[in-house]
Write a protein that holds these residues in place. Sequence first.
Motif: not given
Length: 273
Positions: A143, A141, A113-114, A52, A54, A125
């Motif tokens: 993130e 986590e 942000c998620n 992923y 951000l 999430s």
Amino acid sequence: MNLSTLATAARTARKSRRAIAELLAPLDQLAADSPNLVANHEARFDAHGGSYELPRYLFVGPRGGDTPIRVGLFAGIHGDEPEGVHALVQFIRLLETRPELAAGYYLSFYPVCNPSGFEDNTRTSRAGKDLNREFWRSSAEPEVRLLEAELRSRQFQGLISLHTDDTSEGFYGYAHGATLAKHLIEPALAAAENYLPRNGLPVIDGFAARRGIICDGYAGILTAPPQLRPRPFEIILETPAGPPAYLKELAFVAALQTILAEYRKFIAYAPNL
Ligand SMILES: [Zn+2]
């Protein structure tokens, strides 16, 4: 389930996911030609069986005299609150046409942000965590760790987070950190009131409120590093979920614009105080 049923189920799941790339495409297009806007797609993490990003955008306003004022703007830490995400995209587009609104600023945008929660349209999430209860608590986590690293290295003088409250009829906010936050949020709520009513109830979300301003709050929310001094101003804006999307975005954008204008005034006067 046989294999073809599984494949169909996976396809349906993918289709129902909200696309982050599509959302950000207009910003990346802008960044490609902009002298002010920088897209940064380098912040990545592995989670939920995938890789992923951000997403980060930096908007460098025209020179305002002194050292640039560093402000962080955050949205979508709750994946089912797209209003703030879209509002940050709109705000960046506005700045691109009117960069003077960001004069003197160095604005770091974190619009999603998620990411897995945004894709799934869930508050948490994909790991089932409310990320906005995990900050500065040695969270595992990815993130949260990534955002904590950003917060540590950027040392923002101000943080603004956007949220949606589906139990509220009106717009309101939280003022934390520097005492100044209270003086910044009042005009911001007034500006938002051009589009959405303010929540004037004495208790909002279980906290005592005055004219739509709450000074209390939950522990573990996205906030500056606890040790950071001087404390930055921290403002959380909450839109009601009910009104049409364009009004929610206009209210957010008006509030953001106002906070930047008011804080710039404050910085200009501060040396004379
Ligand atoms: Zn939220």
